[in-house]
Design an enzyme around this catalytic site. Structure first.
Site, PDB file in Angstrom:
ATOM      1  N   PHE A 131       0.855  -1.192   0.000  1.00  0.00           N
ATOM      2  CA  PHE A 131       0.000   0.000   0.000  1.00  0.00           C
ATOM      3  C   PHE A 131       0.891   1.242   0.000  1.00  0.00           C
ATOM      4  O   PHE A 131       1.786   1.374   0.835  1.00  0.00           O
ATOM      5  CB  PHE A 131      -0.916   0.035   1.233  1.00  0.00           C
ATOM      6  CG  PHE A 131      -1.832   1.230   1.235  1.00  0.00           C
ATOM      7  CD1 PHE A 131      -3.048   1.183   0.567  1.00  0.00           C
ATOM      8  CD2 PHE A 131      -1.471   2.411   1.872  1.00  0.00           C
ATOM      9  CE1 PHE A 131      -3.906   2.292   0.534  1.00  0.00           C
ATOM     10  CE2 PHE A 131      -2.309   3.522   1.843  1.00  0.00           C
ATOM     11  CZ  PHE A 131      -3.530   3.465   1.182  1.00  0.00           C
ATOM     12  N   ASP A 216       9.264   2.421   1.438  1.00  0.00           N
ATOM     13  CA  ASP A 216       8.143   3.217   1.942  1.00  0.00           C
ATOM     14  C   ASP A 216       8.004   2.965   3.441  1.00  0.00           C
ATOM     15  O   ASP A 216       7.537   1.911   3.872  1.00  0.00           O
ATOM     16  CB  ASP A 216       6.862   2.825   1.192  1.00  0.00           C
ATOM     17  CG  ASP A 216       5.657   3.683   1.607  1.00  0.00           C
ATOM     18  OD1 ASP A 216       5.739   4.375   2.645  1.00  0.00           O
ATOM     19  OD2 ASP A 216       4.634   3.650   0.895  1.00  0.00           O
ATOM     20  N   LYS A 245       2.930   9.834   8.243  1.00  0.00           N
ATOM     21  CA  LYS A 245       2.239   9.413   9.472  1.00  0.00           C
ATOM     22  C   LYS A 245       2.835   9.976  10.773  1.00  0.00           C
ATOM     23  O   LYS A 245       2.440  11.036  11.195  1.00  0.00           O
ATOM     24  CB  LYS A 245       2.095   7.886   9.508  1.00  0.00           C
ATOM     25  CG  LYS A 245       1.111   7.403   8.427  1.00  0.00           C
ATOM     26  CD  LYS A 245       0.505   6.054   8.681  1.00  0.00           C
ATOM     27  CE  LYS A 245      -0.680   5.811   7.763  1.00  0.00           C
ATOM     28  NZ  LYS A 245      -0.423   5.024   6.564  1.00  0.00           N
TER      29      LYS A 245
HETATM   30  C1  LIG Z   1      -0.681   5.353   5.046  1.00  0.00           C
HETATM   31  C2  LIG Z   1       0.335   4.976   4.050  1.00  0.00           C
HETATM   32  C3  LIG Z   1       0.542   5.726   2.864  1.00  0.00           C
HETATM   33  C4  LIG Z   1      -0.345   6.876   2.481  1.00  0.00           C
HETATM   34  O1  LIG Z   1      -0.256   7.918   3.408  1.00  0.00           O
HETATM   35  P1  LIG Z   1      -1.375   9.082   3.411  1.00  0.00           P
HETATM   36  O2  LIG Z   1      -0.819  10.098   4.356  1.00  0.00           O
HETATM   37  O3  LIG Z   1      -2.637   8.449   3.889  1.00  0.00           O
HETATM   38  O4  LIG Z   1      -1.482   9.582   2.022  1.00  0.00           O
HETATM   39  C5  LIG Z   1       1.573   5.357   2.028  1.00  0.00           C
HETATM   40  N1  LIG Z   1       2.375   4.307   2.324  1.00  0.00           N
HETATM   41  C6  LIG Z   1       2.207   3.567   3.438  1.00  0.00           C
HETATM   42  C7  LIG Z   1       3.141   2.440   3.717  1.00  0.00           C
HETATM   43  C8  LIG Z   1       1.176   3.861   4.340  1.00  0.00           C
HETATM   44  O5  LIG Z   1       1.010   3.108   5.425  1.00  0.00           O
END
Ligand SMILES: *Cc1c(COP(=O)(O)O)cnc(C)c1O
Length: 383
Positions: A131, A216, A245
């Site tokens: 994701f 990521d 986050k």
């Molecule tokens: C939550 C998340 C995103 C997206 O972040 P947003 O601030 O909601 O756009 C991207 N990569 C990972 C691994 C995530 O957990």
């Protein structure tokens, strides 16, 4: 109309709403508008590593709000300068420069553009069940077909390989590949851990074929897994790390940390709010709090404790307990949603991660006593 009715009346119905209106938080606890108390293992999807309304962050935000709230990217700023230096200081050695933005998907979006720009190649390989966000580029890297199917055509040049199968990845990565992007622990996709050997092989494969490696860490960053960044567990030297986050203790912010292989020039990318002094002040206070309280170490210790206790729950409904640090999942043999609801009724907020997984992302400041309460409540709802 109460707040729930008012919000439902005017908000686009994009979320599966839980029937509770949260109005206050402190440390590991949040309260609803009826005065009910919850232990928060959802933390706004893993945002509040330093605890809700952390005093040092509240103080930093308050002072910065009285000093300077906004400052365009074309001007220098004291807080921004300090944060950039701090991020590079705490990140793996391969990373030397940073780009500041406002969310996770924006950090991924920027990383994808930087990858194309720096390599002159167009293709991106990501992992199944990964994701990376919801904007078009990040969504193209995201796997879940449910999130994507109504939005075609997405960005061309993206493909997906299964986690922990290096030969499958090797079939996708070519001399047209700009980058491989992956989470070392897939968060939304089910708390799936990448094998240490696999990650080393991914890094070697990228090097061999001239592709960049983007890790990521939007969810795994800032102590969540027991190290400041999850890639430190595996001694990785990524070309980019995407962050968001927990970066600023609850204030919206994102960042991309880049190695010397990333070369961009002015005009190629930008953002109005990126690196705004308020978010920078919050991030500095949050990182300082993480460091001075050794929260990554605490997350490692309490995560082990929590998972050991969860494994003692004697229920045939549990398939597996897994995780790293305080990124913890309990995979069930049935749908997770009814149990999330039952936990909430017992004063515990948790998250789903796919249909059958309960995910716990508590503040890293959570006490053993609070973790015990979570274990007891889960034992009761699964009995
Ligand atoms: C939550 C998340 C995103 C997206 O972040 P947003 O601030 O909601 O756009 C991207 N990569 C990972 C691994 C995530 O957990």
């Amino acid at each position: 109309m109460d707040s729930k009715e008012l919000q439902s009346a005017y908000e686009l119905p994009l979320y599966a709403m839980r029937d509770v209106c949260l109005v206050r938080g402190k440390g590991s606890k949040v309260w609803d508008d009826q005065g009910n108390e919850y232990i928060d293992c959802a933390t706004g999807n893993g945002v509040v590593n330093v605890g809700h309304c952390n005093e040092q962050i509240v103080k930093a935000i308050t002072e910065q709000a009285q000093t300077l709230l906004t400052c365009a990217g074309a001007f220098y700023n004291d807080k921004r300068a300090e944060l950039l230096a701090k991020l590079i200081e705490i990140s793996p050695d391969s990373l030397t420069k940073a780009f500041l933005c406002n969310s996770g998907t924006e950090s991924v979006e920027a990383a994808l553009k930087f990858a194309r720009l720096s390599t002159g190649r167009t293709e991106i390989v990501s992992l199944m069940r990964g994701f990376h966000g919801r904007t078009f580029g990040a969504l193209s890297a995201t796997f879940n077909p449910k999130y994507k199917k109504d939005f075609a055509p997405l960005v061309p040049g993206f493909s997906h390989a299964p986690l922990n199968k290096i030969e499958k990845l090797a079939e996708k990565v070519s001399n047209e590949t700009a980058a491989v992007i992956l989470e070392v622990i897939q968060g939304e996709g089910g708390v799936n851990l990448a094998d240490s050997d696999y990650l080393k092989e991914v890094q070697a494969l990228c090097q061999e074929r001239g592709a960049l490696l983007i890790v990521d860490e939007v969810q795994t960053g800032f102590g969540r897994t027991g190290k400041m960044f999850a890639c430190e567990h595996y001694d990785l030297r990524p070309d980019m790390i995407t962050l968001a986050k927990a970066i600023a203790g609850g204030v919206p912010m994102g960042a991309v940390l880049c190695s010397d292989r990333i070369s961009v020039s002015f005009g190629k990318h930008g953002t109005t709010f990126g690196g705004n002094p308020l978010a920078c002040a919050a991030a500095l206070a949050s990182i300082s709090y993480l460091q001075s309280n050794d929260l990554p170490v605490q997350a490692a210790q309490n995560g082990t404790y929590f998972m050991d206790r969860l494994r003692e729950i004697d229920s045939p409904k549990i398939r597996e307990v897994r995780g790293l640090g305080l990124m913890v999942a309990v995979e069930l043999k049935e749908k997770a949603t009814p149990y999330l609801k039952a936990l909430m009724d017992k004063g515990i907020l948790a998250l789903p991660a796919g249909p059958t997984v309960l995910r716990f992302l508590p503040p890293l400041t959570i006490s053993k006593g609070e973790l015990d309460s979570v274990v007891v409540a889960l034992g009761q709802v699964l009995s």
